[in-house]
Design a protein around this motif. Structure first.
Motif, short mmCIF file in Angstrom:
data_model
loop_
_atom_site.label_atom_id
_atom_site.label_comp_id
_atom_site.label_asym_id
_atom_site.label_seq_id
_atom_site.Cartn_x
_atom_site.Cartn_y
_atom_site.Cartn_z
N ALA A 195 0.83 -1.21 0.00
CA ALA A 195 0.00 0.00 0.00
C ALA A 195 0.86 1.26 0.00
CB ALA A 195 -0.93 0.00 1.22
N HIS A 196 1.89 1.31 0.86
CA HIS A 196 2.75 2.50 0.91
C HIS A 196 3.57 2.66 -0.36
CE1 HIS A 196 2.01 3.88 5.02
NE2 HIS A 196 1.94 2.60 5.39
N ALA A 197 4.04 1.54 -0.92
CA ALA A 197 4.83 1.64 -2.15
C ALA A 197 3.98 2.13 -3.32
CB ALA A 197 5.45 0.28 -2.47
N LEU A 198 2.77 1.59 -3.47
CA LEU A 198 1.89 2.03 -4.56
C LEU A 198 1.46 3.48 -4.37
CD1 LEU A 198 -0.39 -1.09 -5.13
CD2 LEU A 198 1.46 -0.26 -6.58
N PHE A 199 1.19 3.87 -3.13
CA PHE A 199 0.76 5.25 -2.90
C PHE A 199 1.88 6.24 -3.23
CE2 PHE A 199 -0.01 8.84 0.10
CZ PHE A 199 -1.15 9.31 -0.50
N PHE A 200 3.08 5.95 -2.75
CA PHE A 200 4.20 6.83 -3.05
C PHE A 200 4.52 6.83 -4.55
CE2 PHE A 200 8.78 7.66 -3.50
CZ PHE A 200 8.85 8.91 -2.89
N GLY A 201 4.46 5.64 -5.18
CA GLY A 201 4.73 5.57 -6.62
C GLY A 201 3.68 6.28 -7.45
N SER A 202 2.40 6.23 -7.02
CA SER A 202 1.34 6.93 -7.77
C SER A 202 1.52 8.45 -7.70
CB SER A 202 -0.03 6.54 -7.23
OG SER A 202 -0.13 6.88 -5.86
N ILE A 203 1.99 8.95 -6.54
CA ILE A 203 2.24 10.40 -6.45
C ILE A 203 3.36 10.82 -7.40
CG2 ILE A 203 3.03 12.23 -4.90
CD1 ILE A 203 1.63 10.81 -2.64
N VAL A 204 4.42 10.03 -7.45
CA VAL A 204 5.52 10.33 -8.38
C VAL A 204 5.03 10.22 -9.83
CG1 VAL A 204 7.81 9.61 -9.13
CG2 VAL A 204 7.23 9.58 -6.70
N ALA A 205 4.18 9.23 -10.12
CA ALA A 205 3.66 9.06 -11.48
C ALA A 205 2.78 10.24 -11.89
CB ALA A 205 2.88 7.76 -11.58
N LEU A 206 1.97 10.75 -10.97
CA LEU A 206 1.13 11.91 -11.29
C LEU A 206 1.98 13.14 -11.61
CD1 LEU A 206 -1.85 11.71 -8.76
CD2 LEU A 206 -1.95 11.56 -11.24
N GLU A 207 3.04 13.35 -10.82
CA GLU A 207 3.91 14.48 -11.12
C GLU A 207 4.59 14.31 -12.47
OE1 GLU A 207 4.08 17.18 -9.44
OE2 GLU A 207 2.80 16.52 -7.80
N SER A 208 4.93 13.07 -12.82
CA SER A 208 5.55 12.81 -14.12
C SER A 208 4.57 13.08 -15.26
CB SER A 208 6.05 11.37 -14.17
OG SER A 208 6.98 11.10 -13.14
N ILE A 209 3.31 12.72 -15.06
CA ILE A 209 2.30 12.98 -16.09
C ILE A 209 2.12 14.48 -16.29
CG2 ILE A 209 -0.16 12.76 -16.61
CD1 ILE A 209 -0.08 10.02 -15.25
N PHE A 210 2.09 15.24 -15.21
CA PHE A 210 1.98 16.69 -15.34
C PHE A 210 3.18 17.28 -16.09
CE2 PHE A 210 -0.66 16.65 -11.22
CZ PHE A 210 -1.80 16.39 -11.95
N PHE A 211 4.36 16.73 -15.83
CA PHE A 211 5.54 17.23 -16.53
C PHE A 211 5.47 16.91 -18.03
CE2 PHE A 211 9.85 16.41 -18.14
CZ PHE A 211 10.41 17.66 -17.95
N LEU A 212 5.03 15.69 -18.37
CA LEU A 212 4.91 15.33 -19.79
C LEU A 212 3.81 16.15 -20.48
CD1 LEU A 212 5.28 11.45 -19.56
CD2 LEU A 212 6.94 13.08 -20.43
N TYR A 213 2.72 16.43 -19.76
CA TYR A 213 1.67 17.26 -20.34
C TYR A 213 2.16 18.68 -20.60
CZ TYR A 213 -2.67 19.92 -20.63
OH TYR A 213 -3.67 20.77 -21.03
N TYR A 214 3.03 19.17 -19.75
CA TYR A 214 3.56 20.52 -19.94
C TYR A 214 4.57 20.57 -21.08
CZ TYR A 214 5.78 24.97 -18.86
OH TYR A 214 6.28 26.25 -18.94
N THR A 215 5.29 19.48 -21.29
CA THR A 215 6.36 19.50 -22.29
C THR A 215 5.92 18.98 -23.66
OG1 THR A 215 7.10 17.34 -21.47
CG2 THR A 215 8.16 19.30 -20.55
N SER A 216 5.25 17.82 -23.71
CA SER A 216 4.99 17.21 -25.02
C SER A 216 3.59 16.63 -25.17
CB SER A 216 6.01 16.10 -25.29
OG SER A 216 5.96 15.11 -24.26
#
Length: 385
Positions: A195-216
């Motif tokens: 649960a903690h690994a998926l929760f922390f990984g999902s937060i990092v994944a959301l930030e990565s999606i926002f970065f990709l949306y801003y760039t490409s």
């Protein structure tokens, strides 16, 4: 066959031949045609009656309905504006025809009755004819589309990125000053690692999606990915927060009994002694208490008083935990070992005043003074925790 009779004021108008002389019609005048329709010599109203004007040179023709009464009297009145502009440019002789028809066996009538000569009056000029609407190929249209939206300049992006990153040390420092417990991370991952690994990984994944949306990426690519990662964050975060809540409750009652064992004891109820003869038994079956069924008052039993007092303290601690952080809360009075250690660190090592310690830890007033003067209560070692 249906015919019409001329009025007495128009003796030359007949249904068999047109007038020998054309009728002059000026642009300032009015043309008025009065006639009576009849069938077999009797006046009768037809179903349709029209006056048609035709330019024999161009073939242009227009018709005007006659207003006919039940008595057969018909009338039509025209002015210069009722005639098409083409009849006046240039003025030419027009052929006037009367058309009468009805249902049934009655024969229709169509006859040339007179000629009309339009003449332009200088006092009432005729407006030129408007150009008719023609459907044809138009000029090519060049569409100028708006340019695609672009990202902000890199210098602006880097500036705001630096501002955001500059706040991270401040947040980490504030977290550390409030007593960050890094040792809790290993314990949390030990109890609920997935649960903690998926929760922390999902937060990092959301930030990565926002970065990709801003760039490409565009919105159609970022939105499905964000929905899937958000669902994982919701499910895993629920379990992770449940583990944190269980740990906090366990910290409030570190020496509390096992909940399942306590529930099993409550389900058994009061234990009744079994009457038997035993040399080691102190139970007297002949006791008047046994025969009468009366029992001693539980409030006079020290063991029961201890249990009841513990239940009251437990209920008060649970109520305090539920109201923690709410407006109007009086502060915490039930403390665990870790909170006591934080209080000692802030008081003895950081030299913070008591009211500041109580404000940071959310304690009730006077809780720091209950520790006694410095030196009375020593700081527990890490091994002891």
């Amino acid at each position: 066959m249906r015919r019409f009779r001329p009025r007495k004021e128009e003796p030359g108008l007949t249904s068999t031949k047109p007038l020998a002389q054309a009728i002059s019609f000026t642009s300032s005048g009015t043309l008025k045609l009065l006639l009576t329709t009849a069938e077999d010599g009797k006046p009768k109203r037809p179903h349709q009656a029209f006056l048609s004007l035709k330019d024999t040179a161009t073939g242009l023709e227009t018709s005007y309905p006659l207003a006919v009464k039940e008595s057969g009297k018909a009338k039509v009145e025209l002015t210069a504006k009722d005639l098409p502009a083409q009849f006046w440019d240039p003025p030419r002789r027009l052929q006037a025809t009367v058309m009468i028809a009805s249902f049934g066996q009655t024969k229709p009538y169509r006859g040339h009755v007179f000629d009309l000569e339009p003449r332009v009056d200088t006092t009432a000029p005729i407006a030129p004819a408007a150009q008719p609407l023609r459907y044809s190929k138009l000029a090519e249209i060049h569409h100028i589309l708006r340019a695609d939206p672009r990202s902000a300049p890199k210098i602006v992006t880097l500036f705001f990125t630096f501002i955001v990153l500059a706040t991270l040390p401040l947040l980490i420092g504030a977290w550390w000053s409030m007593g960050a417990n890094l040792g809790r991370v290993q314990q949390a991952f030990g109890k609920a690692p997935l649960a903690h690994a998926l929760f922390f990984g999902s937060i990092v994944a959301l930030e990565s999606i926002f970065f990709l949306y801003y760039t490409s990426w565009n919105l159609f690519r970022a939105l499905p990915a964000a929905l899937m990662v958000g669902a994982v964050a919701f499910l895993s975060g629920t379990r992770a927060l449940s583990e944190v809540q269980e740990s906090r409750l366990a910290a409030l009652h570190p020496d509390g009994p096992d909940a399942r064992y306590a529930a099993a004891l409550r389900s058994l109820g009061a234990v009744q002694p079994h009457p038997m003869s035993s040399p080691a038994s102190t139970f007297d079956a002949r006791s008047p208490l046994t025969s009468s069924g009366a029992a001693p008052d539980p409030s006079s039993n020290p063991a029961i008083q201890i249990v009841m007092a513990r239940d009251r303290l437990e209920a008060a601690a649970e109520k305090e935990f539920a109201e923690a952080g709410l407006r109007g809360s009086a502060g915490r009075r039930f403390l665990d070992v870790y909170t006591v250690r934080q209080m000692l660190v802030m008081r003895d090592e950081r030299r913070l005043p008591p009211d500041e310690i109580e404000r940071r830890l959310g304690l009730g007033p006077g809780m720091v003074e209950r520790l006694g003067p410095p030196g009375m209560l020593g700081l527990p070692s890490q091994a002891g925790l």
